[in-house]
Scaffold this motif. Structure first.
Motif, PDB file in Angstrom:
ATOM      1  N   UNK A   2       0.835  -1.186   0.000  1.00 37.55           N
ATOM      2  CA  UNK A   2       0.000   0.000   0.000  1.00 37.55           C
ATOM      3  C   UNK A   2       0.872   1.240   0.000  1.00 37.55           C
ATOM      4  N   UNK A   3       0.591   2.153  -0.918  1.00 37.44           N
ATOM      5  CA  UNK A   3       1.273   3.443  -0.960  1.00 37.44           C
ATOM      6  C   UNK A   3       0.316   4.466  -1.555  1.00 37.44           C
ATOM      7  N   UNK A   4       0.374   5.660  -1.032  1.00 34.69           N
ATOM      8  CA  UNK A   4      -0.513   6.726  -1.500  1.00 34.69           C
ATOM      9  C   UNK A   4       0.207   7.657  -2.474  1.00 34.69           C
ATOM     10  N   UNK A   5       1.525   7.823  -2.299  1.00 37.70           N
ATOM     11  CA  UNK A   5       2.296   8.725  -3.161  1.00 37.70           C
ATOM     12  C   UNK A   5       3.413   7.949  -3.856  1.00 37.70           C
ATOM     13  N   UNK A   6       3.970   8.553  -4.892  1.00 40.00           N
ATOM     14  CA  UNK A   6       5.118   7.943  -5.561  1.00 40.00           C
ATOM     15  C   UNK A   6       6.267   7.797  -4.572  1.00 40.00           C
ATOM     16  N   UNK A   7       6.435   8.764  -3.708  1.00 41.52           N
ATOM     17  CA  UNK A   7       7.505   8.724  -2.714  1.00 41.52           C
ATOM     18  C   UNK A   7       7.353   7.515  -1.794  1.00 41.52           C
ATOM     19  N   UNK A   9       5.692   4.711  -2.450  1.00 47.83           N
ATOM     20  CA  UNK A   9       5.910   3.507  -3.246  1.00 47.83           C
ATOM     21  C   UNK A   9       7.398   3.279  -3.466  1.00 47.83           C
ATOM     22  N   UNK A  10       8.127   4.331  -3.781  1.00 46.49           N
ATOM     23  CA  UNK A  10       9.566   4.223  -3.965  1.00 46.49           C
ATOM     24  C   UNK A  10      10.245   3.732  -2.678  1.00 46.49           C
ATOM     25  N   UNK A  54      -1.130   9.449  -5.616  1.00 47.82           N
ATOM     26  CA  UNK A  54      -1.129   8.811  -6.938  1.00 47.82           C
ATOM     27  C   UNK A  54      -2.555   8.804  -7.463  1.00 47.82           C
ATOM     28  N   UNK A  55      -2.733   9.375  -8.648  1.00 49.36           N
ATOM     29  CA  UNK A  55      -4.086   9.458  -9.202  1.00 49.36           C
ATOM     30  C   UNK A  55      -4.220   8.726 -10.531  1.00 49.36           C
ATOM     31  N   UNK A  56      -3.120   8.304 -11.117  1.00 49.25           N
ATOM     32  CA  UNK A  56      -3.219   7.623 -12.410  1.00 49.25           C
ATOM     33  C   UNK A  56      -2.134   6.562 -12.541  1.00 49.25           C
ATOM     34  N   UNK A  59       1.672   7.665 -13.173  1.00 54.53           N
ATOM     35  CA  UNK A  59       2.444   8.053 -11.988  1.00 54.53           C
ATOM     36  C   UNK A  59       3.017   6.828 -11.297  1.00 54.53           C
ATOM     37  N   UNK A  60       2.213   5.797 -11.213  1.00 54.77           N
ATOM     38  CA  UNK A  60       2.642   4.540 -10.610  1.00 54.77           C
ATOM     39  C   UNK A  60       3.762   3.909 -11.433  1.00 54.77           C
ATOM     40  N   UNK A  61       3.608   3.913 -12.732  1.00 52.67           N
ATOM     41  CA  UNK A  61       4.570   3.270 -13.622  1.00 52.67           C
ATOM     42  C   UNK A  61       5.943   3.946 -13.589  1.00 52.67           C
ATOM     43  N   UNK A  62       5.999   5.251 -13.334  1.00 49.76           N
ATOM     44  CA  UNK A  62       7.289   5.950 -13.245  1.00 49.76           C
ATOM     45  C   UNK A  62       8.179   5.320 -12.187  1.00 49.76           C
TER      46      UNK A  62
END
Length: 86
Positions: A2-7, A9-10, A54-56, A59-62
């Motif tokens: 679970x992650x809400x932002x790219x940061x 997730x990274x 993350x809304x799309x 963004x996740x794929x980056x």
């Protein structure tokens, strides 16, 4: 995971890879494989919205694409998660 932002997730993917490298005794391999992707001679650049929700999928794929390349360089085989069917 679970992650809400790219940061976030990274951070989670990074911790997962660091833990794997420690357990597999491949920390040096991980750092060697990560360096060419990160481009050490260039200052770190975070994409716009790195700390936003993350809304799309793009963004996740980056973030995920970085770790997929890292896995490839380490010779890891990643099995895709099954797609839920309704």
């Amino acid at each position: 995971m679970y992650a809400v932002t790219q940061s976030e997730l990274d951070g989670r993917l990074s911790l997962l890879h660091l833990t794997w490298a420690y357990v597999a005794n491949r920390e040096a391999d991980l750092h060697r494989a990560d360096m060419p992707i990160c481009k050490v001679d260039e200052p770190a650049q975070r994409p716009d919205g790195f700390h936003d929700r993350i809304t799309d999928r793009k963004s996740l794929e980056l973030v995920v694409s970085h770790y997929r390349e890292l896995d490839k360089r380490l010779g890891l085989v990643v099995v895709p998660a099954p797609v839920a069917r309704n």
